[in-house]
Write a protein that holds these residues in place. Structure first.
Motif, PDB file in Angstrom:
ATOM      1  N   VAL A   8       0.841  -1.195   0.000  1.00 44.10           N
ATOM      2  CA  VAL A   8       0.000   0.000   0.000  1.00 44.10           C
ATOM      3  C   VAL A   8       0.880   1.251   0.000  1.00 44.10           C
ATOM      4  CG1 VAL A   8      -1.668   1.334   1.344  1.00 44.10           C
ATOM      5  CG2 VAL A   8      -1.958  -1.140   1.092  1.00 44.10           C
ATOM      6  N   ALA A   9       1.890   1.263   0.867  1.00 43.77           N
ATOM      7  CA  ALA A   9       2.807   2.407   0.908  1.00 43.77           C
ATOM      8  C   ALA A   9       3.470   2.620  -0.451  1.00 43.77           C
ATOM      9  CB  ALA A   9       3.858   2.190   1.992  1.00 43.77           C
ATOM     10  N   ALA A  10       3.885   1.537  -1.093  1.00 43.07           N
ATOM     11  CA  ALA A  10       4.558   1.652  -2.397  1.00 43.07           C
ATOM     12  C   ALA A  10       3.623   2.240  -3.447  1.00 43.07           C
ATOM     13  CB  ALA A  10       5.063   0.279  -2.828  1.00 43.07           C
ATOM     14  N   ARG A  11       2.375   1.789  -3.473  1.00 43.40           N
ATOM     15  CA  ARG A  11       1.434   2.305  -4.472  1.00 43.40           C
ATOM     16  C   ARG A  11       1.093   3.778  -4.222  1.00 43.40           C
ATOM     17  NH1 ARG A  11      -0.848  -2.999  -3.946  1.00 43.40           N
ATOM     18  NH2 ARG A  11      -2.430  -2.224  -2.493  1.00 43.40           N
ATOM     19  N   LEU A  12       0.982   4.163  -2.959  1.00 45.68           N
ATOM     20  CA  LEU A  12       0.697   5.571  -2.653  1.00 45.68           C
ATOM     21  C   LEU A  12       1.862   6.463  -3.067  1.00 45.68           C
ATOM     22  CD1 LEU A  12      -1.013   5.218   0.843  1.00 45.68           C
ATOM     23  CD2 LEU A  12      -2.112   5.842  -1.318  1.00 45.68           C
ATOM     24  N   THR A  54      -8.705   9.550  10.870  1.00 48.20           N
ATOM     25  CA  THR A  54      -7.962   8.363  11.317  1.00 48.20           C
ATOM     26  C   THR A  54      -6.978   7.918  10.243  1.00 48.20           C
ATOM     27  OG1 THR A  54      -9.686   6.823  10.512  1.00 48.20           O
ATOM     28  CG2 THR A  54      -9.879   7.632  12.774  1.00 48.20           C
ATOM     29  N   SER A  55      -7.413   7.869   8.984  1.00 42.14           N
ATOM     30  CA  SER A  55      -6.497   7.538   7.903  1.00 42.14           C
ATOM     31  C   SER A  55      -5.363   8.554   7.823  1.00 42.14           C
ATOM     32  CB  SER A  55      -7.238   7.491   6.563  1.00 42.14           C
ATOM     33  OG  SER A  55      -8.187   6.452   6.533  1.00 42.14           O
ATOM     34  N   LEU A  56      -5.710   9.821   7.971  1.00 46.49           N
ATOM     35  CA  LEU A  56      -4.695  10.875   7.917  1.00 46.49           C
ATOM     36  C   LEU A  56      -3.640  10.680   8.995  1.00 46.49           C
ATOM     37  CD1 LEU A  56      -5.264  14.674   7.420  1.00 46.49           C
ATOM     38  CD2 LEU A  56      -3.833  13.867   9.285  1.00 46.49           C
ATOM     39  N   ARG A  57      -4.071  10.359  10.212  1.00 47.67           N
ATOM     40  CA  ARG A  57      -3.123  10.270  11.315  1.00 47.67           C
ATOM     41  C   ARG A  57      -2.144   9.109  11.120  1.00 47.67           C
ATOM     42  NH1 ARG A  57      -5.405   9.048  16.021  1.00 47.67           N
ATOM     43  NH2 ARG A  57      -3.727   9.991  17.239  1.00 47.67           N
ATOM     44  N   VAL A  58      -2.601   7.992  10.557  1.00 47.17           N
ATOM     45  CA  VAL A  58      -1.681   6.887  10.285  1.00 47.17           C
ATOM     46  C   VAL A  58      -0.705   7.272   9.178  1.00 47.17           C
ATOM     47  CG1 VAL A  58      -1.457   4.463   9.680  1.00 47.17           C
ATOM     48  CG2 VAL A  58      -3.429   5.213  10.965  1.00 47.17           C
ATOM     49  N   LEU A  59      -1.216   7.868   8.112  1.00 51.55           N
ATOM     50  CA  LEU A  59      -0.349   8.266   7.011  1.00 51.55           C
ATOM     51  C   LEU A  59       0.733   9.245   7.474  1.00 51.55           C
ATOM     52  CD1 LEU A  59      -3.083   8.680   4.275  1.00 51.55           C
ATOM     53  CD2 LEU A  59      -1.175   7.056   4.182  1.00 51.55           C
ATOM     54  N   GLU A  60       0.343  10.214   8.260  1.00 51.00           N
ATOM     55  CA  GLU A  60       1.332  11.180   8.737  1.00 51.00           C
ATOM     56  C   GLU A  60       2.314  10.546   9.720  1.00 51.00           C
ATOM     57  OE1 GLU A  60       1.912  14.367   7.765  1.00 51.00           O
ATOM     58  OE2 GLU A  60       0.431  14.030   6.174  1.00 51.00           O
ATOM     59  N   SER A  61       1.853   9.586  10.497  1.00 56.03           N
ATOM     60  CA  SER A  61       2.745   8.886  11.432  1.00 56.03           C
ATOM     61  C   SER A  61       3.784   8.049  10.698  1.00 56.03           C
ATOM     62  CB  SER A  61       1.938   7.983  12.367  1.00 56.03           C
ATOM     63  OG  SER A  61       1.020   8.732  13.147  1.00 56.03           O
ATOM     64  N   ALA A  62       3.446   7.622   9.480  1.00 56.16           N
ATOM     65  CA  ALA A  62       4.319   6.716   8.718  1.00 56.16           C
ATOM     66  C   ALA A  62       5.244   7.446   7.760  1.00 56.16           C
ATOM     67  CB  ALA A  62       3.464   5.725   7.936  1.00 56.16           C
ATOM     68  N   THR A  63       5.189   8.769   7.740  1.00 56.31           N
ATOM     69  CA  THR A  63       5.901   9.532   6.714  1.00 56.31           C
ATOM     70  C   THR A  63       6.936  10.456   7.339  1.00 56.31           C
ATOM     71  OG1 THR A  63       3.909   9.464   5.353  1.00 56.31           O
ATOM     72  CG2 THR A  63       5.593  11.061   4.736  1.00 56.31           C
ATOM     73  N   GLY A  64       8.141  10.424   6.793  1.00 56.75           N
ATOM     74  CA  GLY A  64       9.213  11.281   7.277  1.00 56.75           C
ATOM     75  C   GLY A  64       9.246  12.616   6.562  1.00 56.75           C
ATOM     76  N   ASP A  65      10.264  13.414   6.874  1.00 56.78           N
ATOM     77  CA  ASP A  65      10.393  14.739   6.279  1.00 56.78           C
ATOM     78  C   ASP A  65      10.612  14.684   4.773  1.00 56.78           C
ATOM     79  OD1 ASP A  65      10.051  15.971   8.712  1.00 56.78           O
ATOM     80  OD2 ASP A  65      12.191  16.078   9.156  1.00 56.78           O
ATOM     81  N   ASP A  66      11.042  13.519   4.273  1.00 60.60           N
ATOM     82  CA  ASP A  66      11.243  13.382   2.827  1.00 60.60           C
ATOM     83  C   ASP A  66       9.950  13.169   2.059  1.00 60.60           C
ATOM     84  OD1 ASP A  66      10.628  10.815   3.639  1.00 60.60           O
ATOM     85  OD2 ASP A  66      12.486   9.898   2.932  1.00 60.60           O
ATOM     86  N   GLY A  67       8.821  13.022   2.777  1.00 55.83           N
ATOM     87  CA  GLY A  67       7.535  12.850   2.127  1.00 55.83           C
ATOM     88  C   GLY A  67       7.269  11.449   1.617  1.00 55.83           C
ATOM     89  N   ILE A  68       8.132  10.500   1.957  1.00 53.71           N
ATOM     90  CA  ILE A  68       7.949   9.116   1.523  1.00 53.71           C
ATOM     91  C   ILE A  68       7.152   8.362   2.586  1.00 53.71           C
ATOM     92  CG2 ILE A  68       9.084   6.969   0.836  1.00 53.71           C
ATOM     93  CD1 ILE A  68       9.484   9.309  -1.088  1.00 53.71           C
ATOM     94  N   ILE A  69       6.043   7.757   2.175  1.00 50.67           N
ATOM     95  CA  ILE A  69       5.217   6.972   3.083  1.00 50.67           C
ATOM     96  C   ILE A  69       5.874   5.611   3.281  1.00 50.67           C
ATOM     97  CG2 ILE A  69       2.929   5.947   3.454  1.00 50.67           C
ATOM     98  CD1 ILE A  69       1.861   8.155   1.505  1.00 50.67           C
ATOM     99  N   GLN A  70       6.112   5.242   4.521  1.00 52.30           N
ATOM    100  CA  GLN A  70       6.764   3.983   4.850  1.00 52.30           C
ATOM    101  C   GLN A  70       5.728   2.978   5.364  1.00 52.30           C
ATOM    102  OE1 GLN A  70       9.932   3.415   4.265  1.00 52.30           O
ATOM    103  NE2 GLN A  70      10.525   5.523   3.782  1.00 52.30           N
ATOM    104  N   PRO A  71       6.007   1.681   5.235  1.00 55.59           N
ATOM    105  CA  PRO A  71       5.169   0.700   5.936  1.00 55.59           C
ATOM    106  C   PRO A  71       5.156   1.023   7.425  1.00 55.59           C
ATOM    107  CG  PRO A  71       6.673  -0.377   4.420  1.00 55.59           C
ATOM    108  CD  PRO A  71       7.107   1.054   4.491  1.00 55.59           C
ATOM    109  N   PHE A  72       4.049   0.695   8.068  1.00 57.19           N
ATOM    110  CA  PHE A  72       3.891   1.083   9.478  1.00 57.19           C
ATOM    111  C   PHE A  72       3.105   0.015  10.204  1.00 57.19           C
ATOM    112  CE2 PHE A  72       1.619   3.202  12.934  1.00 57.19           C
ATOM    113  CZ  PHE A  72       2.602   3.988  13.511  1.00 57.19           C
ATOM    114  N   SER A  73       3.505  -0.274  11.434  1.00 53.54           N
ATOM    115  CA  SER A  73       2.734  -1.146  12.311  1.00 53.54           C
ATOM    116  C   SER A  73       3.086  -0.798  13.745  1.00 53.54           C
ATOM    117  CB  SER A  73       3.037  -2.625  12.039  1.00 53.54           C
ATOM    118  OG  SER A  73       2.257  -3.458  12.881  1.00 53.54           O
TER     119      SER A  73
END
Length: 343
Positions: free
Chosen positions: A236-240, A256-275
């Motif tokens: 999912v992170a890769a496709r986003l 809720t979706s926003l908070r997970v996405l922001e929690s999984a993303t660094g300053d580079d703007g790349i969404i990482q897998p998260f658990s």
């Protein structure tokens, strides 16, 4: 920041006690930038408000019947489960908790019992459920849907809420509150989004009852968010990330979706897998890294969720949007209308 900056007056009759039927017939206020006029639409108009290549991100958590009523001796005890600890233990907010002591057994309906194991600093308790049956099975027998207090205080929970307070994406059991922005979606709306070339992905955040707790401090710096468990799968992170690189926008459906996405993303703007757990608290001044827009319902005055949308669009812009929504008779909160926020 001062919490009273996020206050506004909401007439009680604006609070929705039932959802729109059909769900996608709900109204939707479109808020763009800081000067564009507000758009009064319906949720069915969503495909026309987005662009081909955009991606909507939904929360696939499933609400469990986490509201329990029971007794400890002669004392009536109410429990709202809000976070799983392990297979048999849940953290719970307790009504009449002053009557509980460590080791007490609370007898709920239909032969469901739990031991009060420990009291936490925030006043919640760890409840350990007795027996070998999965807790989810016990809750199906003894629990009711945990409607927000601004609905439950106006009418009793009934059988219709079992389906009304569940999104069509609900799959992963564990939430005690619905990701309400997604309540507006129907198969017909998804088909229209597909035809318009708008993608969709899912993640998980098990929404806790802490989302309904009032902010009791006077300054946002003193507020402590309750943590909630979330997950974003690697594919999912890769496709986003690929969608954004191709020029598409990532639109979170719900805070809720926003908070997970922001929690999984660094300053580079790349969404990482998260658990794991997140207690991210977003207020004005926050720099968004993962999302380009948000579809959400209308939130409580002085709430962390109104602070979040103010961070995304600006405080003055959101105060004006909410004033417009109130004047135009939009329906507020969990069963209410939606808004589409595009900075």
């Amino acid at each position: 920041m001062r919490v009273d900056l996020f206050d506004f007056v909401l007439p009680p009759e604006r609070i929705a006690l039932r959802p729109a039927r059909p769900r996608d017939a709900a109204r939707m206020l479109v808020v763009r930038g800081d000067i564009a006029p507000f758009g009064d639409c319906t949720v069915r108009d969503l495909p026309a408000q987005l662009r081909r290549g955009d991606v909507l991100v939904f929360n696939d958590t499933r609400v469990i019947p986490a509201q329990l009523e029971g007794r400890r001796g002669d004392a009536r005890i109410g429990a709202t489960l809000h976070k799983r600890i392990d297979l048999r233990r849940w953290q719970a907010f307790i009504r009449n908790g002053k009557r509980l002591r460590v080791g007490d057994v609370v007898q709920f309906a239909r032969d469901v019992a739990a031991i009060a194991e420990a009291r936490h600093d925030d006043g919640s308790w760890t409840l350990a459920f007795v027996g070998d049956e999965p807790v989810e099975v016990l809750l199906e027998r003894a629990g009711t849907m945990p409607l927000p207090p601004y609905i439950a205080g106006k009418r009793p929970t009934d059988e219709a809420d079992r389906s009304d307070y569940q999104t069509m994406f609900a799959r992963e059991e564990g939430a005690v509150a619905a990701p309400t922005a997604a309540l507006h979606f129907t198969p017909d709306l998804l088909a229209a989004l597909d035809e318009a070339g708008i993608g969709r992905e899912t993640l998980t955040l098990h929404v806790g009852a802490g989302t309904f707790l009032p902010v009791k401090v006077e300054d946002t710096a003193e507020h402590r968010m309750h943590s909630e468990w979330g997950r974003i799968e690697p594919d999912v992170a890769a496709r986003l990330n690929a969608a954004r690189q191709a020029g598409g926008r990532v639109i979170a459906v719900g805070t809720t979706s926003l908070r997970v996405l922001e929690s999984a993303t660094g300053d580079d703007g790349i969404i990482q897998p998260f658990s794991g757990d997140t207690d991210i608290f977003i207020t004005p001044g926050y720099r968004f890294r993962a999302i380009d827009g948000l579809m959400t319902n209308f939130h409580l005055p002085r709430s962390t969720l109104f602070m979040l949308v103010s961070a995304l669009m600006g405080m003055e812009r959101m105060q004006a949007a909410y004033a417009h929504a109130i004047a135009e008779h939009y329906r507020f909160y969990s069963y209410g209308d939606g808004s589409l926020l595009l900075p």
